[in-house]
Design a protein around this motif. Sequence first.
Motif, mmCIF file in Angstrom:
data_model
loop_
_atom_site.group_PDB
_atom_site.id
_atom_site.type_symbol
_atom_site.label_atom_id
_atom_site.label_comp_id
_atom_site.label_asym_id
_atom_site.label_seq_id
_atom_site.Cartn_x
_atom_site.Cartn_y
_atom_site.Cartn_z
ATOM 1 N N ALA A 43 18.011 -17.565 10.750
ATOM 2 C CA ALA A 43 19.216 -17.642 9.908
ATOM 3 C C ALA A 43 20.323 -16.729 10.426
ATOM 4 C CB ALA A 43 18.856 -17.283 8.462
ATOM 5 N N GLY A 44 20.030 -15.976 11.477
ATOM 6 C CA GLY A 44 21.036 -15.053 12.011
ATOM 7 C C GLY A 44 21.259 -13.839 11.136
ATOM 8 N N VAL A 45 20.264 -13.486 10.323
ATOM 9 C CA VAL A 45 20.383 -12.342 9.411
ATOM 10 C C VAL A 45 19.503 -11.201 9.927
ATOM 11 C CG1 VAL A 45 19.893 -11.516 7.073
ATOM 12 C CG2 VAL A 45 20.835 -13.811 7.418
ATOM 13 N N PRO A 46 20.098 -10.049 10.254
ATOM 14 C CA PRO A 46 19.279 -8.912 10.690
ATOM 15 C C PRO A 46 18.363 -8.458 9.563
ATOM 16 C CG PRO A 46 21.651 -8.486 10.969
ATOM 17 C CD PRO A 46 21.526 -9.723 10.163
ATOM 18 N N VAL A 47 17.149 -8.102 9.900
ATOM 19 C CA VAL A 47 16.230 -7.558 8.891
ATOM 20 C C VAL A 47 15.476 -6.384 9.525
ATOM 21 C CG1 VAL A 47 14.310 -9.149 9.408
ATOM 22 C CG2 VAL A 47 14.539 -8.172 7.097
ATOM 23 N N THR A 48 15.330 -5.304 8.782
ATOM 24 C CA THR A 48 14.785 -4.060 9.334
ATOM 25 C C THR A 48 13.736 -3.473 8.401
ATOM 26 O OG1 THR A 48 16.999 -3.604 10.215
ATOM 27 C CG2 THR A 48 15.421 -1.772 10.229
ATOM 28 N N ARG A 49 12.648 -3.019 8.992
ATOM 29 C CA ARG A 49 11.612 -2.356 8.199
ATOM 30 C C ARG A 49 12.051 -0.914 7.934
ATOM 31 N NH1 ARG A 49 5.106 -2.146 8.791
ATOM 32 N NH2 ARG A 49 4.890 -0.244 7.577
ATOM 33 N N ILE A 50 12.074 -0.512 6.683
ATOM 34 C CA ILE A 50 12.582 0.826 6.338
ATOM 35 C C ILE A 50 11.591 1.661 5.550
ATOM 36 C CG2 ILE A 50 15.008 0.109 6.368
ATOM 37 C CD1 ILE A 50 14.828 0.133 3.239
ATOM 38 N N GLY A 51 10.386 1.163 5.310
ATOM 39 C CA GLY A 51 9.459 1.984 4.551
ATOM 40 C C GLY A 51 8.182 1.247 4.219
ATOM 41 N N SER A 52 7.414 1.886 3.355
ATOM 42 C CA SER A 52 6.106 1.324 3.020
ATOM 43 C C SER A 52 5.795 1.595 1.555
ATOM 44 C CB SER A 52 5.040 1.930 3.920
ATOM 45 O OG SER A 52 5.103 3.349 3.832
ATOM 46 N N LEU A 53 4.871 0.796 1.032
ATOM 47 C CA LEU A 53 4.488 0.894 -0.367
ATOM 48 C C LEU A 53 3.035 1.357 -0.456
ATOM 49 C CD1 LEU A 53 6.886 -1.189 -0.152
ATOM 50 C CD2 LEU A 53 6.105 -2.045 -2.357
ATOM 51 N N ARG A 54 2.791 2.220 -1.408
ATOM 52 C CA ARG A 54 1.429 2.715 -1.604
ATOM 53 C C ARG A 54 1.167 2.851 -3.101
ATOM 54 N NH1 ARG A 54 2.386 7.937 -2.898
ATOM 55 N NH2 ARG A 54 4.425 8.679 -2.248
ATOM 56 N N SER A 55 -0.081 3.092 -3.456
ATOM 57 C CA SER A 55 -0.430 3.301 -4.865
ATOM 58 C C SER A 55 0.297 4.529 -5.365
ATOM 59 C CB SER A 55 -1.931 3.537 -5.025
ATOM 60 O OG SER A 55 -2.631 2.472 -4.453
ATOM 61 N N GLY A 56 0.646 4.521 -6.615
ATOM 62 C CA GLY A 56 1.352 5.658 -7.195
ATOM 63 C C GLY A 56 2.625 5.207 -7.869
ATOM 64 N N ARG A 57 3.524 6.161 -8.039
ATOM 65 C CA ARG A 57 4.797 5.881 -8.713
ATOM 66 C C ARG A 57 5.917 6.605 -7.980
ATOM 67 N NH1 ARG A 57 1.827 3.134 -10.851
ATOM 68 N NH2 ARG A 57 1.517 2.583 -13.044
ATOM 69 N N GLY A 58 7.124 6.096 -8.102
ATOM 70 C CA GLY A 58 8.309 6.810 -7.639
ATOM 71 C C GLY A 58 8.690 6.482 -6.205
ATOM 72 N N VAL A 59 9.824 7.033 -5.818
ATOM 73 C CA VAL A 59 10.384 6.789 -4.495
ATOM 74 C C VAL A 59 10.560 8.126 -3.787
ATOM 75 C CG1 VAL A 59 12.404 5.933 -3.231
ATOM 76 C CG2 VAL A 59 11.603 4.721 -5.284
ATOM 77 N N ARG A 60 10.056 8.227 -2.551
ATOM 78 C CA ARG A 60 10.300 9.407 -1.724
ATOM 79 C C ARG A 60 11.175 9.015 -0.552
ATOM 80 N NH1 ARG A 60 4.866 12.495 -0.172
ATOM 81 N NH2 ARG A 60 4.639 10.586 1.065
ATOM 82 N N ALA A 61 12.294 9.718 -0.387
ATOM 83 C CA ALA A 61 13.144 9.523 0.791
ATOM 84 C C ALA A 61 12.701 10.554 1.818
ATOM 85 C CB ALA A 61 14.612 9.708 0.417
ATOM 86 N N LEU A 62 12.235 10.078 2.972
ATOM 87 C CA LEU A 62 11.657 10.965 3.990
ATOM 88 C C LEU A 62 12.559 11.045 5.208
ATOM 89 C CD1 LEU A 62 8.005 9.549 3.796
ATOM 90 C CD2 LEU A 62 8.953 11.551 2.587
#
Lengths: 315, 315
Positions: free
Chosen positions: B279-298
Amino acid sequence: MSGEFSFIARHFRPLAGRESLDLRDDCALISCPPGQELAISTDTMVENVHFLPDDPPETLGRKLLRCNLSDIAAMGAAPYAYTLNVTIPRGPRHNDTWFSAFVAGLSEDQAQYGVTLLGGDTTSTSGPLVLSATVFGRLSKGTALRRNGAKAGDSLWVTGTIGDAALGLLTLQGKISDPSGFLADRYRLPQPRTGLALNGIVHAAMDISDGLIQDCQHIAEESEVAIDLQTEAVPASPAAKTLGPAWLEQRLTGGDDYELLLACPPEHEHSLARICREAGVPVTRIGSLRSGRGVRALNRDGQVIQFLKGGWQHF
Amino acid sequence: MSGEFSFIARHFRPLAGRESLDLRDDCALISCPPGQELAISTDTMVENVHFLPDDPPETLGRKLLRCNLSDIAAMGAAPYAYTLNVTIPRGPRHNDTWFSAFVAGLSEDQAQYGVTLLGGDTTSTSGPLVLSATVFGRLSKGTALRRNGAKAGDSLWVTGTIGDAALGLLTLQGKISDPSGFLADRYRLPQPRTGLALNGIVHAAMDISDGLIQDCQHIAEESEVAIDLQTEAVPASPAAKTLGPAWLEQRLTGGDDYELLLACPPEHEHSLARICREAGVPVTRIGSLRSGRGVRALNRDGQVIQFLKGGWQHF
């Protein structure tokens, strides 16, 4: 949970139906049963234009819903759901207490008309309160009541009484007196005529929002017919009658009545009367349709009356 | 034909599709093909809050449409139609010339995204311009992309580049410089990522409108997972890179990007990359999901970064 999200959870989530996905996602998801279609109406109300700053907050959302439900009723559709956009003036007036009252009014009307909230948006403004709603109704495919189906030989009918809302606005502005409060109530809270199964009975329908004369013009234009309106037959409420005949022009050209204007073929007049009687909705014959163009407002003697004002202009 | 009606005929009828009934009746009528459902999104934009008074009128309706289309895209639905409510400040500025430009922009986007106008309302106000749209998309029943489907073990992806719109607003406010005009364009005209067939590929999707960090929090909350965001992986446009790393917080917490935030299971990462590439749309992997809660910016070293601002609050 941050401010906006807890605000939505507190006030609006209780209004939200299953299709809203609990107001937790990017969109609502609705489906339409086979053989049915959706009627969609959208309206905006602006403080000082469509309602007054001291109108009770309970009535504002209800009025907005009901104006749209009146359009849904005019198509012969059954109320289903709605979206709501609220643009809030900054400052202390529109606080939690205000929103609780606003939502309580919506909640009451949701129960009364069988609709639920699908989604919405809340924003802030330096200007007056602006409310928009998009309302959905459902009906059997191909059965919608249109404005363009009226025919010469049909008779013209209205539900309820005409002119109360325009007079109600004048009472709220202190220009005329109505100790009963009936007229002000009619301005603040229209009664959309949902639930009348008129599909297949009338040739044309619309709701009266711009004033009877102007809305007759809409039917006449869209259906390419002429309308003779018998002004003395236009039903007045007891409160309007008390004010006397001087207010006739105001009643016939003022907006906001949200009654139905119907064109009925002779063979269905009895059915129309019966359906309305069974629903407890007054319906009155107020004129006739013939070949030609335009609308003539006639007095008791059959003479044409000229009005200064054609009807309500929105801006 | 009176003022409002000729205004609508002149400006808005050319935008109206068949289902609008030519904007001549009380409602629009739409149907939903068997096996499909409708996704519905509604948004309001207010002058001085969501756009600037000297933004070109061509861009205003387009931005409103595109914000909603971004929600439609986030559910995996195909754009279909919309309603539009315009509340116009009184005065000479919003004249026929202004509306011609406003409508020309809408017309361009109607062609680009394959939508038509169903209906609307025009009202006047003593306050700033307020625009609301309710946009409809169609999708196969049961295939909607939700926010609540992400799972531990998924990877987190975004389309496009992040933070341009927030920086664009700062350039328009004269706070930073971008001679290319790229950032201002990104603020004025988001690119909704419609047309990506991600249903069945990703576990969760939403569009980034409140800021990347806050929108990660939405996915984390709704899906009951924890998100680790690799901030150095978050894609920046060349114009944003020029401004340097000092703007990282602004980029990650500013709103209005309207890119897609996606949670993808490992087995579908190749499909995701392929669909976006085609589709000509850039897509980038920026993180991962794990068990737990909340968001950590690393950061690059895996250390948690604290930001002062969680994201955009609407009011």
